[in-house]
Design a protein around this motif. Structure first.
Motif, PDB file in Angstrom:
ATOM      1  N   ALA A  49       0.794  -1.246  -0.193  1.00  0.00           N
ATOM      2  CA  ALA A  49       0.017   0.048   0.010  1.00  0.00           C
ATOM      3  C   ALA A  49       0.745   1.321  -0.007  1.00  0.00           C
ATOM      4  CB  ALA A  49      -0.732  -0.086   1.211  1.00  0.00           C
ATOM      5  N   THR A  50       1.869   1.102   0.733  1.00  0.00           N
ATOM      6  CA  THR A  50       2.969   2.440   0.929  1.00  0.00           C
ATOM      7  C   THR A  50       3.425   2.633  -0.410  1.00  0.00           C
ATOM      8  OG1 THR A  50       3.245   2.094   3.163  1.00  0.00           O
ATOM      9  CG2 THR A  50       4.979   3.373   1.725  1.00  0.00           C
ATOM     10  N   LEU A  51       4.019   1.535  -1.402  1.00  0.00           N
ATOM     11  CA  LEU A  51       4.768   1.814  -2.417  1.00  0.00           C
ATOM     12  C   LEU A  51       3.632   2.110  -3.585  1.00  0.00           C
ATOM     13  CD1 LEU A  51       6.986  -1.504  -2.503  1.00  0.00           C
ATOM     14  CD2 LEU A  51       7.521   0.827  -2.354  1.00  0.00           C
ATOM     15  N   LYS A  52       2.409   1.883  -3.356  1.00  0.00           N
ATOM     16  CA  LYS A  52       1.393   2.157  -4.639  1.00  0.00           C
ATOM     17  C   LYS A  52       1.138   4.030  -4.321  1.00  0.00           C
ATOM     18  CE  LYS A  52      -1.048  -2.121  -4.856  1.00  0.00           C
ATOM     19  NZ  LYS A  52      -2.374  -2.765  -4.778  1.00  0.00           N
ATOM     20  N   VAL A  53       1.255   4.361  -3.273  1.00  0.00           N
ATOM     21  CA  VAL A  53       1.093   5.705  -3.088  1.00  0.00           C
ATOM     22  C   VAL A  53       2.153   6.596  -3.238  1.00  0.00           C
ATOM     23  CG1 VAL A  53      -0.930   5.314  -1.500  1.00  0.00           C
ATOM     24  CG2 VAL A  53       1.279   5.903  -0.625  1.00  0.00           C
ATOM     25  N   MET A  54       3.499   5.890  -3.402  1.00  0.00           N
ATOM     26  CA  MET A  54       4.701   6.865  -3.428  1.00  0.00           C
ATOM     27  C   MET A  54       4.628   7.270  -5.145  1.00  0.00           C
ATOM     28  SD  MET A  54       7.726   4.733  -1.468  1.00  0.00           S
ATOM     29  CE  MET A  54       8.799   5.831  -2.169  1.00  0.00           C
ATOM     30  N   PRO A  55       5.183   8.405  -5.278  1.00  0.00           N
ATOM     31  CA  PRO A  55       5.214   8.963  -6.575  1.00  0.00           C
ATOM     32  C   PRO A  55       6.311   8.304  -7.298  1.00  0.00           C
ATOM     33  CG  PRO A  55       5.959  10.560  -4.995  1.00  0.00           C
ATOM     34  CD  PRO A  55       5.465   9.419  -4.257  1.00  0.00           C
ATOM     35  N   GLU A  56       6.211   8.017  -8.711  1.00  0.00           N
ATOM     36  CA  GLU A  56       7.568   7.458  -9.407  1.00  0.00           C
ATOM     37  C   GLU A  56       8.327   8.615  -9.649  1.00  0.00           C
ATOM     38  OE1 GLU A  56       5.925   4.871 -12.773  1.00  0.00           O
ATOM     39  OE2 GLU A  56       4.467   4.213 -11.690  1.00  0.00           O
ATOM     40  N   PRO A  57       9.611   8.107  -9.800  1.00  0.00           N
ATOM     41  CA  PRO A  57      10.535   9.367 -10.045  1.00  0.00           C
ATOM     42  C   PRO A  57      10.258   9.726 -11.468  1.00  0.00           C
ATOM     43  CG  PRO A  57      11.431   7.102  -9.669  1.00  0.00           C
ATOM     44  CD  PRO A  57       9.971   6.904  -9.387  1.00  0.00           C
ATOM     45  N   ALA A  58      10.547  10.873 -11.739  1.00  0.00           N
ATOM     46  CA  ALA A  58      10.405  11.451 -13.050  1.00  0.00           C
ATOM     47  C   ALA A  58      11.522  11.256 -13.731  1.00  0.00           C
ATOM     48  CB  ALA A  58      10.207  13.078 -13.008  1.00  0.00           C
ATOM     49  N   VAL A  59      11.677  10.724 -15.110  1.00  0.00           N
ATOM     50  CA  VAL A  59      12.588  10.684 -15.907  1.00  0.00           C
ATOM     51  C   VAL A  59      12.835  11.691 -16.898  1.00  0.00           C
ATOM     52  CG1 VAL A  59      13.624   8.879 -17.590  1.00  0.00           C
ATOM     53  CG2 VAL A  59      12.186   7.972 -15.884  1.00  0.00           C
ATOM     54  N   ALA A  60      13.863  12.312 -16.750  1.00  0.00           N
ATOM     55  CA  ALA A  60      14.018  13.690 -17.403  1.00  0.00           C
ATOM     56  C   ALA A  60      14.412  13.302 -19.006  1.00  0.00           C
ATOM     57  CB  ALA A  60      14.831  14.743 -17.010  1.00  0.00           C
ATOM     58  N   ASP A  61      13.490  13.675 -19.516  1.00  0.00           N
ATOM     59  CA  ASP A  61      13.960  13.426 -21.305  1.00  0.00           C
ATOM     60  C   ASP A  61      14.456  12.223 -21.510  1.00  0.00           C
ATOM     61  OD1 ASP A  61      15.494  15.433 -23.909  1.00  0.00           O
ATOM     62  OD2 ASP A  61      13.974  14.336 -23.777  1.00  0.00           O
ATOM     63  N   LEU A  62      13.547  11.336 -21.575  1.00  0.00           N
ATOM     64  CA  LEU A  62      14.188   9.864 -22.050  1.00  0.00           C
ATOM     65  C   LEU A  62      14.711   9.507 -23.302  1.00  0.00           C
ATOM     66  CD1 LEU A  62      14.120   7.064 -20.645  1.00  0.00           C
ATOM     67  CD2 LEU A  62      11.712   6.794 -21.433  1.00  0.00           C
ATOM     68  N   ASP A  63      13.933  10.312 -24.465  1.00  0.00           N
ATOM     69  CA  ASP A  63      14.604  10.421 -25.628  1.00  0.00           C
ATOM     70  C   ASP A  63      15.965  10.851 -25.653  1.00  0.00           C
ATOM     71  OD1 ASP A  63      12.369   9.236 -26.633  1.00  0.00           O
ATOM     72  OD2 ASP A  63      11.387  11.169 -26.982  1.00  0.00           O
ATOM     73  N   ALA A  64      16.311  11.691 -24.989  1.00  0.00           N
ATOM     74  CA  ALA A  64      17.695  12.357 -25.122  1.00  0.00           C
ATOM     75  C   ALA A  64      18.631  11.379 -24.359  1.00  0.00           C
ATOM     76  CB  ALA A  64      17.879  13.495 -24.300  1.00  0.00           C
ATOM     77  N   LEU A  65      18.141  10.870 -23.215  1.00  0.00           N
ATOM     78  CA  LEU A  65      18.974   9.870 -22.396  1.00  0.00           C
ATOM     79  C   LEU A  65      19.315   8.520 -23.349  1.00  0.00           C
ATOM     80  CD1 LEU A  65      20.298   8.797 -19.884  1.00  0.00           C
ATOM     81  CD2 LEU A  65      18.127   7.906 -19.279  1.00  0.00           C
ATOM     82  N   ALA A  66      18.293   8.171 -23.981  1.00  0.00           N
ATOM     83  CA  ALA A  66      18.691   6.813 -24.805  1.00  0.00           C
ATOM     84  C   ALA A  66      19.303   7.180 -26.083  1.00  0.00           C
ATOM     85  CB  ALA A  66      17.178   6.387 -25.521  1.00  0.00           C
TER      86      ALA A  66
END
Length: 78
Positions: A49-66
């Motif tokens: 339940a705790t993990l479900k309410v935690m926000p997911e970390p934002a991935v900044a500009d996934l295309d640029a990283l790839a």
């Protein structure tokens, strides 16, 4: 009846609803008589339940990283 070790091994599948009917009955039977495993299951439910309410970390500009990783890979090729 399941041992505590067998119960713990099935705990994730039990909580995710992935056990067969027979396996669910065996787990529930064990939980009826084992306060330690009941506590363990309660703790796992709380963690889920705790993990479900935690926000997911934002991935900044996934295309640029790839693209950067692909370029690095090409640079390191012999």
């Amino acid at each position: 009846m399941l041992t505590c070790k067998e119960q713990v091994a099935r705990s994730s599948d039990y909580l995710d609803g992935q056990l067969s009917f027979r396996e669910r009955l065996m787990v529930r039977h064990h939980l009826m008589f084992c306060p330690n495993c009941r506590r363990f299951i309660r703790q796992m439910r709380l963690m889920q339940a705790t993990l479900k309410v935690m926000p997911e970390p934002a991935v900044a500009d996934l295309d640029a990283l790839a693209e950067r990783l692909a370029n690095e890979h090409l640079k390191n090729k012999p």
